[in-house]
Design a protein around this motif. Structure first.
Motif: not given
Ligand SMILES: Nc1ncnc2c1ncn2[C@@H]1O[C@H](COP(=O)(O)OP(=O)(O)O)[C@@H](O)[C@H]1O
Ligand SMILES: [Mg+2]
Lengths: 262, 321
Positions: B246-249, B266-271
């Protein structure tokens, strides 16, 4: 003292459960029982032959047991790592070695005692011998016990630096030569006819090797003409000789074992 | 290292074991002289569980045997509870469980304790009974060792190692060759020893079991210490993976952490970031941006990784040199 005692009693406990030893012991008891029984059947045999045959079996079986028992004693402890647990306790190496040796002597005492007991009972039962003959047998059995105690010390000494197999032949060899020392001495060292160098060498060998022939005096066939002047002196003398020799061997063994990596 | 050798055999308080350049050399026909234990500097504090870790043949057993005076060092020195190695008095307050130990098979569990007790001059039936209970063998006290399972034999070994109420225990591969349940039992007993204030020195090549209970470890390979220290310190440098949705670029572009990789799709962040980075800051940022945290997974280094790293570094290092 407590450590030495418990190491030796544990050694006895193990020794009397070793299958090889039990088999040899059973064969010994069997042979010793057969001799007096057979002698009843054959009319010709006299007391002397019976005594001699029984003693021969008793001696050979005791010697075999002594060697088989002791050559593996220290190497087994190392191989199974039981020695490490023991030496990590407040037990010095000399205590370990002495405990092992005393255990061997105790076990030999039990086994020879059993064979000698069977021998005496059956001899009495089949031959109804005079008391003096019985006592002679008993004395000879005690001498054999001292003999194999000395042999056990020889084998323990060797086991501090050679492998069990080599030790087996070494100890058997020392015993073999040591049992011929008196005749050897008579024919070489004491023979004015032989060359001085041979006499010297024979004297050296006969004085350095443990003399096992001293312990076989009562066998009427091997030593037919032997009469002991003073029995008490003789027994004390041979016992003292054995004890001295054992002490020297065990001390030498300790000196080697102390420096050795186990 | 420049400190004076202890006078009168007394070490500064705290060291249960200390070795300085302890070395054992064996001659072999094929390879000539080899330092099986090579200038070892060990320091074990009182009251800790110390893991002495290394592959087979690393020199662990040889080191323990030297510390116990069973074999003699070729060079260097060692102190156990402040006394020079080989000092018999120390043997009253330490104990040793050898690798794959063997106990006289004809004896019962109780007789084993009596026998080893006698070596200390201890003949206390209540004590033997308590020890059997402690290792959960009270019901098997009259069975002979030949009837014991491997795990039971190891437990009777631990019971005998407690006879003298030791301050310091040497356990050589205590879980070697045991099934998982026996492993757990042994491990629990070892933890109990530490709680009782004893120092425990464990050698092992099986890491997963040890890493859960050791306070400090040393990794030994080919006779040399490769690493030594607190387990947390050695295992530092693990990574953490944070996944959020649910995040943006725009937010993804602001994520910056040292030694991290950021991916956004696609709104999914992986750190994937270092454990030492500001993980909490990142999580706060995600919440502020109305993102949804899906998972935070620490991927800690395991002792196993460190072990393999250490030993393979050594291999490549050896080739380069
Ligand atoms: N008595 C010995 N003679 C020669 N080499 C030995 C001897 N004892 C051990 N070694 C060698 O020393 C090395 C380390 O052995 P060890 O201490 O038992 O290793 P670990 O306990 O870490 O598995 C091995 O390569 C082993 O072969
Ligand atoms: Mg080992």
């Amino acid at each position: 003292m407590g450590a030495i005692l418990s190491i030796s009693t544990t050694t006895v406990g193990e020794a009397i459960r070793r299958r090889v030893l039990l088999v040899i012991l059973m064969i010994g008891v069997l042979l010793i029982s057969i001799v007096p029984a057979l002698s009843v059947l054959s009319a010709r045999s006299d007391l002397t032959t019976t005594i001699s045959s029984m003693l021969f079996v008793l001696r050979i079986v005791s010697v075999l047991i002594a060697i088989v028992l002791t050559v593996y004693m220290i190497p087994n402890e190392i191989e199974r790592r039981t020695i490490y647990t023991i030496l990590s306790k407040p037990v010095q190496r000399w205590q370990f070695l002495v405990g092992k040796y005393l255990g061997a002597v105790l076990a030999l005492g039990l086994m020879i005692g059993l064979m000698a007991g069977v021998m005496l009972i059956l001899f009495y039962f089949f031959k109804h011998p005079p008391m003096e003959r019985m006592l002679d047998l008993l004395r000879q059995a005690i001498l054999y016990f001292i003999e194999v105690s000395l042999l056990a010390a020889v084998a323990i000494f060797f086991s501090t630096f050679v492998t069990p197999l080599v030790n087996f032949f070494l100890s058997a060899g020392v015993w073999g030569v040591g049992s011929l020392l008196n005749p050897l001495y008579d024919s070489f060292a004491n023979n004015q006819g032989s060359a001085p160098i041979i006499r010297g060498m024979a004297k050296f060998v006969t004085s350095i090797l443990p003399n096992f022939s001293n312990y076989d005096v009562k066998n009427p066939i091997i030593n037919p003409g032997v009469t002991i002047q003073n029995e008490t002196t003789y027994y004390l003398g041979t016992a003292g000789y054995g004890l001295l020799y054992i002490t020297i061997l065990i001390i030498a063994g300790i000196l080697i074992f102390d420096r050795r990596e186990v | 290292m420049a400190s004076e050798p202890p006078q009168g055999g007394v070490l500064p308080l705290g060291a249960a074991i200390e070795t300085r350049q302890l070395t054992k050399t064996y001659k072999s026909r094929a390879l000539g002289k080899i330092n099986v234990v090579d200038h070892l500097d060990l320091q074990v504090e009182e009251g800790e569980i110390f893991g002495f870790l290394g592959p087979n043949g690393a020199g662990k057993t040889t080191t323990i045997k030297m510390l116990l005076g069973i074999i003699y060092p070729s060079a260097g020195e060692g102190y156990v509870l402040g006394r020079e190695i080989g000092d018999m008095d120390v043997h009253r307050v330490i104990s040793y469980l050898p690798e794959r130990p063997y106990y006289y098979e004809h004896m019962t569990g109780m007789e084993i304790l009596k026998f080893y007790g006698a070596l200390f001059g201890i003949n206390d039936k209540d004590k033997f009974q308590r020890l059997l209970e402690k290792v959960n063998l009270a019901g098997d006290a009259t069975k002979t060792i030949s009837q014991y399972s491997k795990g039971m034999q190891q437990r009777i070994g631990l019971a005998q190692s407690l006879l003298n109420d030791p301050k310091l225990l040497f356990l050589d591969e205590p879980t070697g060759g045991l099934d998982p349940i026996a492993h757990t039992e042994i491990r629990d007993l070892i933890l109990q020893f530490r709680d009782e204030g004893r120092t425990v020195f464990i050698s092992s090549h099986e890491l997963s079991e040890v890493e859960r209970i050791c306070d400090r470890v040393a990794i030994i390979n080919k006779g040399k210490i490769e690493r030594q220290g607190r387990l947390e310190d050695l295992l530092r440098g693990g990574r953490i993976e944070v996944i959020a949705d649910g995040l943006n670029q725009g937010f993804a572009d602001t994520v910056r952490a040292p030694e991290s990789t950021v991916s956004f799709h696609n709104g999914r962040l992986i750190v994937d970031m270092s454990e030492e980075g500001d993980v909490n800051g990142l999580l706060d940022g995600i919440r502020d941006a109305k993102g949804q945290i899906i998972s935070v997974v620490p991927r800690r280094r395991r002792l196993e990784d460190l072990f393999i790293e250490t030993i393979s570094e050594k291999k490549s290092g050896g080739e380069a040199a």
